[in-house]
Design a protein around this motif. Structure first.
Motif, short mmCIF file in Angstrom:
data_model
loop_
_atom_site.label_atom_id
_atom_site.label_comp_id
_atom_site.label_asym_id
_atom_site.label_seq_id
_atom_site.Cartn_x
_atom_site.Cartn_y
_atom_site.Cartn_z
N CYS A 69 4.69 3.11 3.40
CA CYS A 69 4.30 2.35 4.59
C CYS A 69 4.01 3.33 5.73
CB CYS A 69 5.39 1.36 4.97
SG CYS A 69 7.03 2.11 5.11
N VAL A 70 3.13 4.28 5.44
CA VAL A 70 2.81 5.37 6.36
C VAL A 70 1.29 5.40 6.55
CG1 VAL A 70 4.83 6.74 5.70
CG2 VAL A 70 2.70 7.02 4.42
N ASP A 71 0.86 6.24 7.45
CA ASP A 71 -0.56 6.36 7.73
C ASP A 71 -1.31 6.84 6.49
OD1 ASP A 71 -2.90 6.48 9.45
OD2 ASP A 71 -2.66 8.65 9.41
N GLU A 72 -2.40 6.17 6.17
CA GLU A 72 -3.17 6.53 4.98
C GLU A 72 -3.67 7.97 5.05
OE1 GLU A 72 -7.23 5.14 2.62
OE2 GLU A 72 -6.27 3.75 4.03
N ALA A 73 -4.01 8.43 6.25
CA ALA A 73 -4.48 9.81 6.40
C ALA A 73 -3.38 10.80 6.02
CB ALA A 73 -4.95 10.05 7.84
N ALA A 93 2.88 -8.82 -1.92
CA ALA A 93 2.69 -8.83 -3.37
C ALA A 93 1.24 -8.51 -3.67
CB ALA A 93 3.07 -10.20 -3.94
N TYR A 94 1.01 -7.77 -4.76
CA TYR A 94 -0.31 -7.21 -5.05
C TYR A 94 -0.95 -7.84 -6.29
CZ TYR A 94 1.78 -3.58 -2.09
OH TYR A 94 2.41 -2.89 -1.08
N ASP A 95 -2.25 -7.56 -6.40
CA ASP A 95 -3.01 -7.93 -7.59
C ASP A 95 -2.93 -9.43 -7.89
OD1 ASP A 95 -3.55 -5.14 -8.05
OD2 ASP A 95 -1.53 -4.95 -8.90
N GLY A 96 -2.86 -10.24 -6.83
CA GLY A 96 -2.80 -11.69 -7.01
C GLY A 96 -1.47 -12.20 -7.51
N ARG A 97 -0.43 -11.33 -7.52
CA ARG A 97 0.89 -11.74 -8.01
C ARG A 97 1.52 -12.75 -7.06
NH1 ARG A 97 3.90 -8.67 -11.46
NH2 ARG A 97 5.24 -10.51 -11.33
N HIS A 98 2.35 -13.62 -7.63
CA HIS A 98 3.10 -14.64 -6.88
C HIS A 98 4.58 -14.31 -6.99
CE1 HIS A 98 4.57 -18.47 -5.45
NE2 HIS A 98 5.21 -18.65 -6.59
N VAL A 99 5.30 -14.41 -5.89
CA VAL A 99 6.74 -14.19 -5.90
C VAL A 99 7.43 -15.53 -6.12
CG1 VAL A 99 8.73 -13.33 -4.60
CG2 VAL A 99 6.49 -12.23 -4.32
N VAL A 111 0.96 -9.54 7.89
CA VAL A 111 0.14 -8.35 8.04
C VAL A 111 -0.89 -8.30 6.90
CG1 VAL A 111 1.97 -7.07 9.21
CG2 VAL A 111 1.79 -6.97 6.71
N ASP A 112 -1.80 -7.35 6.98
CA ASP A 112 -2.84 -7.19 5.96
C ASP A 112 -2.22 -6.57 4.71
OD1 ASP A 112 -5.08 -6.75 4.44
OD2 ASP A 112 -5.89 -5.16 5.74
N ILE A 113 -2.01 -7.39 3.68
CA ILE A 113 -1.39 -6.91 2.45
C ILE A 113 -2.32 -5.93 1.73
CG2 ILE A 113 -0.34 -7.59 0.26
CD1 ILE A 113 1.04 -8.60 2.89
N GLY A 114 -3.62 -6.12 1.89
CA GLY A 114 -4.59 -5.24 1.25
C GLY A 114 -4.44 -3.79 1.68
N ALA A 115 -4.02 -3.57 2.93
CA ALA A 115 -3.84 -2.19 3.41
C ALA A 115 -2.71 -1.50 2.65
CB ALA A 115 -3.55 -2.21 4.91
N TYR A 116 -1.63 -2.24 2.37
CA TYR A 116 -0.53 -1.67 1.61
C TYR A 116 -0.95 -1.42 0.15
CZ TYR A 116 3.00 -2.32 5.27
OH TYR A 116 3.74 -2.24 6.42
N GLN A 117 -1.70 -2.36 -0.42
CA GLN A 117 -2.12 -2.19 -1.81
C GLN A 117 -3.01 -0.95 -1.95
OE1 GLN A 117 -3.29 -5.69 -3.97
NE2 GLN A 117 -4.62 -4.53 -5.37
N LYS A 118 -3.86 -0.71 -0.96
CA LYS A 118 -4.74 0.46 -1.00
C LYS A 118 -3.91 1.74 -1.02
CE LYS A 118 -8.67 2.55 1.41
NZ LYS A 118 -9.56 2.48 2.61
N LYS A 119 -2.83 1.77 -0.20
CA LYS A 119 -1.95 2.95 -0.17
C LYS A 119 -1.20 3.10 -1.48
CE LYS A 119 -1.38 2.48 4.82
NZ LYS A 119 -0.44 2.21 5.93
#
Length: 396
Positions: A373-377, A221-227, A301-309
């Protein structure tokens, strides 16, 4: 005929996700992997957290006697207790190991629940857009799927539409939050209203109606959201989930189901799902993975990596003119198709080596899904192709 007529029909109309994944394999052989931009399948590209490897090493170096033998069909008490503790904290309900069964992923958990509760011909409401396999799972156990659209502008719950669909054959409602394919998180007030609606309909129809919450993305979940936890709002509720996404372990097939301790006849329900876990042929969840995840219930896992993508794709695609709801979680975008025929749009995207899944595969023509959910590059490399596609579609 070598196989059942029904199964042959299912194969012929098989999942768009797999079809496009296979198309990606073909294109990679022609153009090279770095020239193909495959956004088709929700297969995490990141590795499990370090705690997973630490626990793996500990068990390998100090194996427990009998750690690969059968255990209770419900799973190890230690693992179920660890799961229950986290759910109890999130929900404010007194969940214990007695309300948890370890399963072969969320799909195994969902099949176990449906087998345990469905009588032939009973209906299960699924919310559109929906995960493609839900209809097959319901059919597995003699049920009938009933499609109900979410709000087409926000993809949030349409309570009026759900109420109109509930009848004397309704046995369950499947919700999925954060949602595949839209990425939305259902609001707490909507879930409360859903709980009130179900409770009222149960009284009117004099039958138990289950709300099954499919939650493999609950920690993404992103942007501080709560599920919000479904147990807080619906007494006759069940959580089915896996560690495929939050721990990046899709191939290990480890998950669980948990029943709300306030459920009507919860003890009988638990007897039923334990029996079905065994007799559907799962027998028990993988023993080694049960030992592993017992120690990892507060890891992810690092949720921040997904949010960046998400931000990279969302910001660029919306700037190009693509229209979509900004996801709250999971790792999907679900834009509107620039063409009325979403299948034709997906075929057009293939000419630019962009592989997508049409919304028709999720019961939602007119949209398409992007799994980021793929490589950022790869996302960065794909942007010129997206711009060329947008130009061809004359959007922006």
């Amino acid at each position: 005929m070598a196989i059942a007529t029904k199964i042959q029909g299912y194969i012929e109309g098989a999942s768009w996700i797999r079809k496009m994944f296979e198309e990606g394999e073909r294109l990679r052989k022609i153009h090279g992997a770095d020239k193909v931009f495959d956004f088709t399948i929700g297969n995490p590209d990141i590795e499990p957290p370090q705690e997973f490897y630490d626990e793996f090493r500990r068990l390998a170096e100090s194996p427990l006697p009998g750690m690969h033998r059968y255990m209770s069909n419900a799973g190890y008490e230690e693992t179920r207790s660890a799961v229950a503790e986290v759910i109890a904290e999130a929900s404010g309900r007194p969940v214990t190991a007695a309300e948890v069964v370890m399963t072969c992923g969320a799909s195994g958990a969902l099949n176990v629940v449906l087998k345990a509760i469905l009588n032939p011909g009973e209906e299960v409401i699924i919310l559109t857009p929906h995960f493609v396999e839900y209809k097959f799972y319901i059919d597995n156990h003699g049920g009938v799927p009933r499609d109900v659209w979410t709000d087409r502008n926000t993809f949030q719950l349409d309570l009026a539409a759900i109420e109109a669909a509930i009848n004397d054959k309704t046995r369950a409602i499947i919700i999925n939050t954060p949602h595949n394919p839209t990425g939305v998180i259902y609001h707490a007030d909507s879930l409360k209203r859903l709980g009130d609606l179900v409770q009222r309909k149960e009284r009117e129809l004099e039958r138990q109606i289950f709300v099954i919450s499919d939650e493999p993305y609950a920690r993404i979940a992103y942007d501080g959201r709560h599920v919000p936890n479904i147990f807080t709002f619906v007494d006759n509720s069940v959580i089915v989930t896996s560690h495929s996404k939050d721990l990046a372990l899709p191939g290990e097939r480890i998950g669980y189901l948990a029943a709300n301790p306030r459920m009507t006849h919860v003890e009988l329900f638990m007897e039923g799902v334990v029996f079905c876990n065994r007799t559907l042929g799962f027998v028990n969840a993988p023993a080694l993975m049960q030992r592993m995840v017992a120690k990892l219930q507060r890891s992810s896992v690092d949720i921040g990596a997904y949010q960046k993508k998400r931000d990279l794709l969302y910001d660029n695609l919306t700037a190009m003119g693509f229209r979509m709801v900004k996801p709250d979680g999971a790792f999907y975008l679900f834009p509107q198709s620039p063409l009325a025929d979403d299948v034709e749009f997906v075929r057009t995207a293939q000419k630019h080596n962009i592989l997508l899944v049409p919304g028709a595969g999720f019961g939602a023509p007119g949209f398409f899904r992007i799994a980021y959910c793929v490589d950022e590059a790869m996302i960065e490399r794909s942007l010129p192709a997206w711009r060329a596609l947008a130009e061809e579609m004359s959007i922006g």
